[in-house]
Design a protein around this motif. Structure first.
Motif, PDB file in Angstrom:
ATOM      1  N   ASP A  29       0.824  -1.204   0.000  1.00 16.44           N
ATOM      2  CA  ASP A  29       0.000   0.000   0.000  1.00 16.44           C
ATOM      3  C   ASP A  29       0.860   1.256   0.000  1.00 16.44           C
ATOM      4  O   ASP A  29       0.525   2.248  -0.655  1.00 16.44           O
ATOM      5  CB  ASP A  29      -0.938   0.000   1.209  1.00 16.44           C
ATOM      6  N   PHE A  30       1.975   1.227   0.734  1.00  9.15           N
ATOM      7  CA  PHE A  30       2.881   2.375   0.758  1.00  9.15           C
ATOM      8  C   PHE A  30       3.403   2.665  -0.649  1.00  9.15           C
ATOM      9  O   PHE A  30       3.417   3.801  -1.110  1.00  9.15           O
ATOM     10  CB  PHE A  30       4.039   2.106   1.716  1.00  9.15           C
ATOM     11  N   ARG A  31       3.817   1.610  -1.334  1.00  5.54           N
ATOM     12  CA  ARG A  31       4.352   1.753  -2.691  1.00  5.54           C
ATOM     13  C   ARG A  31       3.293   2.330  -3.636  1.00  5.54           C
ATOM     14  O   ARG A  31       3.575   3.200  -4.458  1.00  5.54           O
ATOM     15  CB  ARG A  31       4.826   0.385  -3.184  1.00  5.54           C
ATOM     16  N   ARG A  32       2.060   1.846  -3.512  1.00  2.00           N
ATOM     17  CA  ARG A  32       0.969   2.348  -4.361  1.00  2.00           C
ATOM     18  C   ARG A  32       0.687   3.816  -4.066  1.00  2.00           C
ATOM     19  O   ARG A  32       0.502   4.618  -4.990  1.00  2.00           O
ATOM     20  CB  ARG A  32      -0.288   1.510  -4.131  1.00  2.00           C
ATOM     21  N   LEU A  33       0.678   4.187  -2.800  1.00  2.00           N
ATOM     22  CA  LEU A  33       0.416   5.575  -2.429  1.00  2.00           C
ATOM     23  C   LEU A  33       1.508   6.505  -2.945  1.00  2.00           C
ATOM     24  O   LEU A  33       1.227   7.608  -3.436  1.00  2.00           O
ATOM     25  CB  LEU A  33       0.298   5.693  -0.909  1.00  2.00           C
ATOM     26  N   VAL A  34       2.769   6.076  -2.859  1.00  2.00           N
ATOM     27  CA  VAL A  34       3.868   6.883  -3.388  1.00  2.00           C
ATOM     28  C   VAL A  34       3.684   7.109  -4.884  1.00  2.00           C
ATOM     29  O   VAL A  34       3.856   8.222  -5.392  1.00  2.00           O
ATOM     30  CB  VAL A  34       5.231   6.226  -3.102  1.00  2.00           C
ATOM     31  N   SER A  35       3.306   6.060  -5.602  1.00  2.00           N
ATOM     32  CA  SER A  35       3.094   6.178  -7.045  1.00  2.00           C
ATOM     33  C   SER A  35       1.961   7.146  -7.358  1.00  2.00           C
ATOM     34  O   SER A  35       2.073   7.975  -8.267  1.00  2.00           O
ATOM     35  CB  SER A  35       2.794   4.790  -7.632  1.00  2.00           C
ATOM     36  N   GLU A  36       0.882   7.067  -6.590  1.00  2.00           N
ATOM     37  CA  GLU A  36      -0.267   7.941  -6.828  1.00  2.00           C
ATOM     38  C   GLU A  36       0.079   9.405  -6.537  1.00  2.00           C
ATOM     39  O   GLU A  36      -0.259  10.299  -7.320  1.00  2.00           O
ATOM     40  CB  GLU A  36      -1.446   7.494  -5.963  1.00  2.00           C
ATOM     41  N   VAL A  37       0.762   9.653  -5.420  1.00  2.00           N
ATOM     42  CA  VAL A  37       1.147  11.024  -5.089  1.00  2.00           C
ATOM     43  C   VAL A  37       2.161  11.550  -6.106  1.00  2.00           C
ATOM     44  O   VAL A  37       2.124  12.726  -6.495  1.00  2.00           O
ATOM     45  CB  VAL A  37       1.709  11.101  -3.655  1.00  2.00           C
ATOM     46  N   SER A  38       3.053  10.692  -6.561  1.00  2.00           N
ATOM     47  CA  SER A  38       4.058  11.097  -7.544  1.00  2.00           C
ATOM     48  C   SER A  38       3.407  11.566  -8.838  1.00  2.00           C
ATOM     49  O   SER A  38       3.844  12.548  -9.450  1.00  2.00           O
ATOM     50  CB  SER A  38       5.010   9.937  -7.837  1.00  2.00           C
ATOM     51  N   LEU A  39       2.359  10.883  -9.261  1.00  2.00           N
ATOM     52  CA  LEU A  39       1.642  11.293 -10.470  1.00  2.00           C
ATOM     53  C   LEU A  39       1.061  12.685 -10.285  1.00  2.00           C
ATOM     54  O   LEU A  39       1.150  13.535 -11.185  1.00  2.00           O
ATOM     55  CB  LEU A  39       0.547  10.278 -10.789  1.00  2.00           C
TER      56      LEU A  39
END
Length: 212
Positions: free
Chosen positions: A31-41
């Motif tokens: 979930d942390f990895r997914r959240l980082v990707s979403e915020v990065s976008l």
């Protein structure tokens, strides 16, 4: 967005919401990895807001028209290894045609001084907007060192993107590279004696890759 000097805080509600979820110590690696990707976008959306456009002639299913398209050389994302790759993935989802570079740095645990061990970037950096990515701007020494190396490699227009920044790190980047704008989701209180951002979110690399 809120900006002062060479710092822009991306205070969009979705960015702040997802950042809070990331900060939670019980957030699983997936979930942390997914959240980082979403915020990065979302951060990529802001850092590319003023990319130049030109117009071309196209045909829609109904008629010809003149429409805008990105002008000139595509931008280049440069990841500071290894944690920068977590941000890089989300940004490439938004700009898949971007060039990619990597700078390998590690922080000496005793001196906190960055040591370079790898660099590979496009030859024509001077013709591209260069966006340097690293989740945490803590002491600022790694960011300043990476930006300096990219300038040596020819980069002329550089922006830095991170999830969190400490006042100490922002001060170092502003002093060493006053021409570089920092985009961040939040500015936290301070660094501790080990160079970690407080309250922060822990070691972003370890949390991204499940190494601790």
């Amino acid at each position: 967005m809120a900006g002062t000097g060479n710092v822009i805080v991306v205070d969009h509600p979705l960015v702040q919401h997802k950042l809070t979820l990331m900060r939670r110590k019980d957030q699983p690696t997936t979930d942390f990895r997914r959240l980082v990707s979403e915020v990065s976008l979302l951060l990529a959306y802001e850092v590319t807001r003023d990319l130049p456009l030109e117009t071309i002639e196209i045909e829609t299913p109904l008629e010809p028209m003149t429409a805008p398209i990105l002008a000139g050389k595509k931008l280049c994302f440069v990841s500071i290894l290894r944690a920068g790759n977590g941000i890089l993935d989300g940004m490439l989802d938004l700009v898949p045609s971007a060039r990619v570079g990597h700078v390998g740095l590690y922080r000496d645990p005793e001196t906190l001084v960055p040591v370079e061990y790898y660099i590979k970037v496009p030859d024509d950096l001077g013709e591209r907007l260069t966006v340097v990515v690293d989740p945490m701007l803590a002491t600022g020494h790694s960011a300043a060192a990476a930006i300096g190396r990219l300038k040596q490699a020819g980069a002329k227009k550089i922006r830095f993107v991170c999830l969190l920044a400490a006042p100490e790190g922002l001060a170092v980047v502003a002093e060493t590279h006053p021409d570089v704008t920092v985009y961040t989701a939040a500015i936290d209180r301070q660094l501790d004696s080990h160079g970690y951002i407080r309250p922060g979110l822990g070691d972003a690399g370890d949390r991204l890759f499940g190494t601790k």
